[in-house]
Motif scaffolding. Structure first.
Motif, PDB file in Angstrom:
ATOM      1  N   ALA A  61       0.837  -1.209   0.000  1.00  0.00           N
ATOM      2  CA  ALA A  61       0.000   0.000   0.000  1.00  0.00           C
ATOM      3  C   ALA A  61       0.870   1.256   0.000  1.00  0.00           C
ATOM      4  N   ILE A  62       1.983   1.217   0.717  1.00  0.00           N
ATOM      5  CA  ILE A  62       2.894   2.373   0.735  1.00  0.00           C
ATOM      6  C   ILE A  62       3.481   2.601  -0.642  1.00  0.00           C
ATOM      7  N   VAL A  63       3.917   1.530  -1.297  1.00  0.00           N
ATOM      8  CA  VAL A  63       4.493   1.653  -2.642  1.00  0.00           C
ATOM      9  C   VAL A  63       3.450   2.163  -3.630  1.00  0.00           C
ATOM     10  N   THR A  64       2.205   1.695  -3.488  1.00  0.00           N
ATOM     11  CA  THR A  64       1.135   2.116  -4.399  1.00  0.00           C
ATOM     12  C   THR A  64       0.784   3.595  -4.212  1.00  0.00           C
ATOM     13  N   ALA A  69       8.409   6.723  -1.190  1.00  0.00           N
ATOM     14  CA  ALA A  69       8.426   6.962   0.259  1.00  0.00           C
ATOM     15  C   ALA A  69       9.207   5.869   0.981  1.00  0.00           C
ATOM     16  N   THR A  70       9.818   6.285   2.094  1.00  0.00           N
ATOM     17  CA  THR A  70      10.537   5.359   2.959  1.00  0.00           C
ATOM     18  C   THR A  70       9.926   5.450   4.347  1.00  0.00           C
ATOM     19  N   VAL A  71       9.652   4.305   4.945  1.00  0.00           N
ATOM     20  CA  VAL A  71       9.108   4.286   6.304  1.00  0.00           C
ATOM     21  C   VAL A  71      10.274   4.484   7.274  1.00  0.00           C
ATOM     22  N   THR A  72      10.198   5.570   8.081  1.00  0.00           N
ATOM     23  CA  THR A  72      11.268   5.845   9.038  1.00  0.00           C
ATOM     24  C   THR A  72      10.932   5.312  10.425  1.00  0.00           C
ATOM     25  N   LYS A  73       9.651   5.333  10.803  1.00  0.00           N
ATOM     26  CA  LYS A  73       9.211   4.821  12.104  1.00  0.00           C
ATOM     27  C   LYS A  73       7.839   4.190  11.928  1.00  0.00           C
ATOM     28  N   ALA A  88       5.545   6.885  10.071  1.00  0.00           N
ATOM     29  CA  ALA A  88       6.249   8.124   9.733  1.00  0.00           C
ATOM     30  C   ALA A  88       6.967   7.856   8.415  1.00  0.00           C
ATOM     31  N   LEU A  89       6.556   8.576   7.384  1.00  0.00           N
ATOM     32  CA  LEU A  89       7.119   8.377   6.051  1.00  0.00           C
ATOM     33  C   LEU A  89       8.019   9.540   5.672  1.00  0.00           C
ATOM     34  N   LYS A  96       5.990  12.757   6.871  1.00  0.00           N
ATOM     35  CA  LYS A  96       4.534  12.756   6.907  1.00  0.00           C
ATOM     36  C   LYS A  96       4.089  11.598   7.786  1.00  0.00           C
ATOM     37  N   LYS A  97       3.093  11.828   8.652  1.00  0.00           N
ATOM     38  CA  LYS A  97       2.538  10.760   9.488  1.00  0.00           C
ATOM     39  C   LYS A  97       1.195  10.347   8.907  1.00  0.00           C
ATOM     40  N   VAL A  98       1.052   9.041   8.718  1.00  0.00           N
ATOM     41  CA  VAL A  98      -0.170   8.498   8.122  1.00  0.00           C
ATOM     42  C   VAL A  98      -0.653   7.320   8.958  1.00  0.00           C
ATOM     43  N   PHE A  99      -1.928   6.977   8.759  1.00  0.00           N
ATOM     44  CA  PHE A  99      -2.548   5.853   9.446  1.00  0.00           C
ATOM     45  C   PHE A  99      -3.080   4.886   8.400  1.00  0.00           C
ATOM     46  N   ILE A 100      -2.918   3.600   8.670  1.00  0.00           N
ATOM     47  CA  ILE A 100      -3.380   2.571   7.745  1.00  0.00           C
ATOM     48  C   ILE A 100      -3.855   1.376   8.574  1.00  0.00           C
TER      49      ILE A 100
END
Length: 118
Positions: A61-64, A69-73, A88-89, A96-100
């Motif tokens: 989902a992150i790649v799509t 983007a790289t997940v840092t945390k 945290a991307l 950027k902070k996102v929720f999934i």
């Protein structure tokens, strides 16, 4: 004559000194007392998660959604048979902070999604 001049000078010095001492005693400094109320802020219930432990569905989902983007945390929270991930991307230098959720569905924010379920 010297004694008279010296006496006048001494008396003048004493008067000057006592006026300064009285002026210092009459000046008082007011101190304002400020009360501070301590409010406990409830911490969100997310637990730290190693980025390498993210499920493949989340990684896809992150790649799509965020191509470079790289997940840092990463953080995880399980509630009412639903698992929510807070990420945290690093998107082209911007964090950027996102929720999934566990199914790879993006959430506007975690609080809003939990409310709609109830």
């Amino acid at each position: 004559m010297k004694k008279i001049v010296l006496s006048v000078f001494t008396i003048g010095a004493m008067i000057f000194a006592t006026q300064n001492a009285q002026a210092q005693e009459t000046e008082t400094e007011e101190v304002e007392v400020i009360e501070i109320e301590v409010v406990e802020v409830e911490q969100d219930e997310f637990a730290d998660l190693d980025v390498s432990e993210l499920p493949q569905v989340i990684q896809d989902a992150i790649v799509t959604e965020y191509n470079d983007a790289t997940v840092t945390k990463a953080w995880i929270k399980s509630e009412d048979e639903q698992t929510i991930y807070k990420l945290a991307l690093d998107v082209k230098g911007d964090e950027k902070k996102v929720f999934i959720d566990q199914d790879g569905n993006w959430l506007e924010n975690e609080e809003k999604e939990v409310e709609t379920e109830k």
